[in-house]
Design an enzyme around this catalytic site. Sequence first.
Site, PDB file in Angstrom:
ATOM      1  CD  GLU A 241      -3.178  -1.181   2.204  1.00 19.43           C
ATOM      2  OE1 GLU A 241      -2.934  -0.223   3.095  1.00 19.43           O
ATOM      3  OE2 GLU A 241      -4.068  -2.081   1.761  1.00 19.43           O
TER       4      GLU A 241
ATOM      5  CG  ASN B  71      -5.905  -3.511  -3.933  1.00 19.09           C
ATOM      6  OD1 ASN B  71      -5.791  -4.038  -5.088  1.00 19.09           O
ATOM      7  ND2 ASN B  71      -5.534  -3.526  -3.089  1.00 19.09           N
ATOM      8  CD  GLU B  72      -9.444  -0.761 -10.831  1.00 14.81           C
ATOM      9  OE1 GLU B  72     -10.209  -1.663 -10.987  1.00 14.81           O
ATOM     10  OE2 GLU B  72      -9.663   0.231 -10.589  1.00 14.81           O
ATOM     11  N   PRO B  73      -7.268  -5.368  -8.455  1.00 18.90           N
ATOM     12  CG  PRO B  73      -5.351  -6.516  -8.488  1.00 18.90           C
ATOM     13  CD  PRO B  73      -5.992  -5.196  -8.616  1.00 18.90           C
TER      14      PRO B  73
ATOM     15  CB  VAL C  47      -3.276 -14.017  -0.008  1.00 20.39           C
ATOM     16  CG1 VAL C  47      -2.694 -15.125  -0.658  1.00 20.39           C
ATOM     17  CG2 VAL C  47      -4.695 -14.020   0.354  1.00 20.39           C
TER      18      VAL C  47
ATOM     19  CE1 TYR D 217     -12.775  -7.523  -0.533  1.00 23.22           C
ATOM     20  CE2 TYR D 217     -11.786  -5.408  -1.176  1.00 23.22           C
ATOM     21  CZ  TYR D 217     -11.814  -6.403  -0.277  1.00 23.22           C
ATOM     22  OH  TYR D 217     -10.572  -6.387   0.789  1.00 23.22           O
TER      23      TYR D 217
ATOM     24  N   GLY E  15      -4.131 -15.697  -6.205  1.00 23.94           N
ATOM     25  CA  GLY E  15      -4.699 -16.300  -7.181  1.00 23.94           C
ATOM     26  C   GLY E  15      -4.926 -17.919  -7.067  1.00 23.94           C
TER      27      GLY E  15
ATOM     28  CD  GLU F 206      -7.776  -1.695  10.371  1.00 19.77           C
ATOM     29  OE1 GLU F 206      -6.744  -1.075  10.297  1.00 19.77           O
ATOM     30  OE2 GLU F 206      -9.033  -1.388  10.694  1.00 19.77           O
TER      31      GLU F 206
ATOM     32  N   GLY G   4      -6.927 -18.977  -4.622  1.00 19.40           N
ATOM     33  CA  GLY G   4      -8.353 -19.085  -3.513  1.00 19.40           C
ATOM     34  C   GLY G   4      -8.056 -18.807  -2.130  1.00 19.40           C
TER      35      GLY G   4
END
Length: 155
Positions: free
Chosen positions: A32, A129-131, A92, A136, A98, A88, A100
């Site tokens: 981030e 944060n496109e991924p 991963v 979501y 990727g 919060e 799961g």
Amino acid sequence: MHNNQPTIVIRRATATDCPRLMELIRELALFEKAPEQVTVSLEHFILSGFGQHPVWWAFVAECDGIVQGFALYYIRYSTWKGQRMYLEDILVTEPMRGKGLGKLLFERLLEEARETGLNGMVWQVLEWNEPAIRFYKKYNADLDPEWINCSLTFQ
């Protein structure tokens, strides 16, 4: 046929997971673009999650015995909606993305929120944060750009 799939276990975090969780929190802060913002001590982190009055709980994703992801939450109160889970952080590790793990962690949170009688879950996501945003949206999450984050830090 030999199966090379890792053994994945989603379980509640324990106090002994805290040093690894702090490593992952630093990895998240780096992702981030704010590594200097992690100022919590390990002692405070452990006390806050496993002391006399815990204020956070977490699930971990363990792959072949190594924690490769986590989801940390607490309970917040909305005067409009009542008790809700506040996610919060969910992370991963980069090499395990990727596979799961995020889905397993997120769905375990949803299960926990329902089992404990909470009426929903809220969280934040960085606009770049496109991924994560795509992830979501698969859950039909309401992404609300109207609210502005506010904070005060005491020295």
